[in-house]
Design a protein around this motif. Structure first.
Motif, PDB file in Angstrom:
ATOM      1  N   THR A   4     -50.390  -2.950 -25.766  1.00 56.47           N
ATOM      2  CA  THR A   4     -49.764  -4.277 -26.225  1.00 56.47           C
ATOM      3  C   THR A   4     -50.345  -4.674 -27.651  1.00 56.47           C
ATOM      4  O   THR A   4     -51.197  -4.029 -28.069  1.00 56.47           O
ATOM      5  CB  THR A   4     -50.882  -5.178 -25.518  1.00 56.47           C
ATOM      6  N   ALA A   5     -49.409  -5.339 -28.313  1.00 57.80           N
ATOM      7  CA  ALA A   5     -49.389  -5.595 -29.583  1.00 57.80           C
ATOM      8  C   ALA A   5     -50.656  -6.714 -29.845  1.00 57.80           C
ATOM      9  O   ALA A   5     -51.034  -7.620 -29.069  1.00 57.80           O
ATOM     10  CB  ALA A   5     -48.011  -6.311 -30.268  1.00 57.80           C
ATOM     11  N   MET A   6     -51.297  -6.495 -31.011  1.00 56.87           N
ATOM     12  CA  MET A   6     -52.489  -7.430 -31.281  1.00 56.87           C
ATOM     13  C   MET A   6     -51.864  -8.362 -32.407  1.00 56.87           C
ATOM     14  O   MET A   6     -50.848  -8.436 -32.733  1.00 56.87           O
ATOM     15  CB  MET A   6     -53.639  -6.512 -31.881  1.00 56.87           C
ATOM     16  N   ALA A   7     -53.056  -9.323 -32.866  1.00 61.18           N
ATOM     17  CA  ALA A   7     -52.444 -10.595 -33.710  1.00 61.18           C
ATOM     18  C   ALA A   7     -52.363  -9.807 -35.133  1.00 61.18           C
ATOM     19  O   ALA A   7     -51.635 -10.520 -35.828  1.00 61.18           O
ATOM     20  CB  ALA A   7     -53.789 -11.547 -33.763  1.00 61.18           C
ATOM     21  N   VAL A   8     -52.857  -8.844 -35.351  1.00 56.27           N
ATOM     22  CA  VAL A   8     -52.593  -8.185 -36.704  1.00 56.27           C
ATOM     23  C   VAL A   8     -51.179  -7.084 -36.324  1.00 56.27           C
ATOM     24  O   VAL A   8     -51.213  -6.293 -35.678  1.00 56.27           O
ATOM     25  CB  VAL A   8     -53.816  -7.238 -37.145  1.00 56.27           C
ATOM     26  N   ARG A   9     -50.358  -7.603 -37.342  1.00 53.15           N
ATOM     27  CA  ARG A   9     -49.032  -6.411 -37.296  1.00 53.15           C
ATOM     28  C   ARG A   9     -49.308  -5.032 -37.120  1.00 53.15           C
ATOM     29  O   ARG A   9     -50.282  -4.825 -38.114  1.00 53.15           O
ATOM     30  CB  ARG A   9     -48.186  -6.960 -38.248  1.00 53.15           C
ATOM     31  N   ASP A  10     -48.840  -4.291 -36.326  1.00 50.99           N
ATOM     32  CA  ASP A  10     -48.907  -2.821 -36.726  1.00 50.99           C
ATOM     33  C   ASP A  10     -50.206  -2.366 -35.988  1.00 50.99           C
ATOM     34  O   ASP A  10     -50.805  -1.139 -36.375  1.00 50.99           O
ATOM     35  CB  ASP A  10     -48.663  -2.272 -37.857  1.00 50.99           C
ATOM     36  N   ALA A  11     -51.007  -3.160 -35.297  1.00 52.19           N
ATOM     37  CA  ALA A  11     -52.148  -2.675 -34.476  1.00 52.19           C
ATOM     38  C   ALA A  11     -51.919  -3.121 -33.102  1.00 52.19           C
ATOM     39  O   ALA A  11     -51.392  -3.958 -32.692  1.00 52.19           O
ATOM     40  CB  ALA A  11     -53.529  -3.506 -34.979  1.00 52.19           C
ATOM     41  N   TYR A  12     -52.358  -2.127 -32.364  1.00 47.13           N
ATOM     42  CA  TYR A  12     -52.213  -2.086 -30.811  1.00 47.13           C
ATOM     43  C   TYR A  12     -53.303  -1.783 -29.813  1.00 47.13           C
ATOM     44  O   TYR A  12     -54.176  -1.077 -30.328  1.00 47.13           O
ATOM     45  CB  TYR A  12     -51.117  -1.189 -30.215  1.00 47.13           C
ATOM     46  N   ALA A  90     -51.646  -6.098 -48.726  1.00 50.76           N
ATOM     47  CA  ALA A  90     -51.339  -7.231 -49.717  1.00 50.76           C
ATOM     48  C   ALA A  90     -49.597  -7.380 -49.507  1.00 50.76           C
ATOM     49  O   ALA A  90     -48.901  -6.601 -49.599  1.00 50.76           O
ATOM     50  CB  ALA A  90     -51.396  -6.774 -51.063  1.00 50.76           C
ATOM     51  N   GLY A  91     -49.484  -8.579 -49.176  1.00 46.81           N
ATOM     52  CA  GLY A  91     -48.067  -9.188 -48.920  1.00 46.81           C
ATOM     53  C   GLY A  91     -47.583  -9.199 -47.448  1.00 46.81           C
ATOM     54  O   GLY A  91     -46.635  -9.272 -47.274  1.00 46.81           O
ATOM     55  N   SER A  92     -48.504  -8.637 -46.606  1.00 43.18           N
ATOM     56  CA  SER A  92     -48.229  -8.279 -45.196  1.00 43.18           C
ATOM     57  C   SER A  92     -48.053  -9.989 -44.682  1.00 43.18           C
ATOM     58  O   SER A  92     -48.854 -10.909 -45.165  1.00 43.18           O
ATOM     59  CB  SER A  92     -49.346  -7.747 -44.481  1.00 43.18           C
ATOM     60  N   PRO A  93     -47.226 -10.253 -43.580  1.00 36.10           N
ATOM     61  CA  PRO A  93     -47.059 -11.462 -42.874  1.00 36.10           C
ATOM     62  C   PRO A  93     -48.408 -11.763 -42.231  1.00 36.10           C
ATOM     63  O   PRO A  93     -48.671 -13.018 -41.910  1.00 36.10           O
ATOM     64  CB  PRO A  93     -46.265 -11.361 -41.994  1.00 36.10           C
ATOM     65  N   THR A  94     -49.283 -10.759 -42.061  1.00 31.65           N
ATOM     66  CA  THR A  94     -50.614 -10.970 -41.415  1.00 31.65           C
ATOM     67  C   THR A  94     -51.543 -10.639 -42.094  1.00 31.65           C
ATOM     68  O   THR A  94     -52.923 -10.478 -41.714  1.00 31.65           O
ATOM     69  CB  THR A  94     -50.650 -10.429 -40.013  1.00 31.65           C
TER      70      THR A  94
END
Length: 203
Positions: A4-12, A90-94
């Motif tokens: 499952t996807a976490m609140a941080v993009r690209d972490a599962y 840096a610059g990530s949406p999350t």
């Protein structure tokens, strides 16, 4: 297993489906094809690390610069921890966002972190043993350390006795003071053959 996807993009978060019987239990920790289907890129293990920690030990926040970067699959195989992922890109949406997972040796829950994400954990018990499957071998000079007690991040560590930290972790800068050392979101996407326009959010 459930990925499952976490609140941080690209972490599962990877939760195994445990199969108990009269001998104990069996479960699949991760399948390469299942993880790749979710993340959109292969995860090849090139180094395996272990750490052993006392109760109240706080390790991290640890990340890497790019190149080469270092994606990780982190699992608590003994004891219990409060595991935290922080977006250091840096610059990530999350960017600066975090997510928390309780891991312990009984559940078999793992956390996958893509390149550019930071990792920290607090040992909730004695004899905590953590396993780290890493996509790249360690390269001196590429580590990025951020203060896990940075008040701007406000990570939800439980109150209690003073934490035990290494001298290096205790001297790590706050996130705002380490921007020049952080990988960019675009660099991390490029490492997987992606661009911001093609990223489309969490897979």
């Amino acid at each position: 297993m459930d990925i499952t996807a976490m609140a941080v993009r690209d972490a599962y978060r990877i939760t195994p489906r445990r199969l108990p019987d009269h001998r104990g239990e069996f479960f699949e920790a991760v399948r390469r094809e299942a993880l790749e289907a979710v993340t959109g890129h292969p995860f090849v293990v090139r180094q395996v690390n272990y750490s052993v920690s006392r109760r109240h030990t706080l390790r991290g926040i640890h990340g890497t610069t790019l190149p080469p970067g270092q994606a990780k699959l982190v699992t608590c195989v003994s004891g219990a921890v409060l595991d935290v992922v922080v977006d250091l890109r840096a610059g990530s949406p999350t960017f600066g966002r975090f997510d928390v997972t309780r891991q312990d040796g009984e559940s078999g829950i793992s956390v996958y972190l893509a390149d550019g994400l930071g990792h920290a954990f607090l040992a909730l018990t004695d004899d905590v043993r953590m396993a780290y499957l890493c996509s790249e071998e360690y390269v001196p000079g590429t580590m990025v350390d951020i203060d896990a007690l940075d008040p701007d991040l406000a990570l939800p560590w439980p109150s209690g006795p003073e934490v035990i930290r290494s001298a290096k972790d205790a001297a790590a800068p706050r996130l705002a003071d380490a921007l020049h050392r952080l990988p960019t979101y675009e660099q991390c996407l490029a490492a997987y053959g992606r661009t911001p326009a093609r990223d489309g959010g969490q897979r």
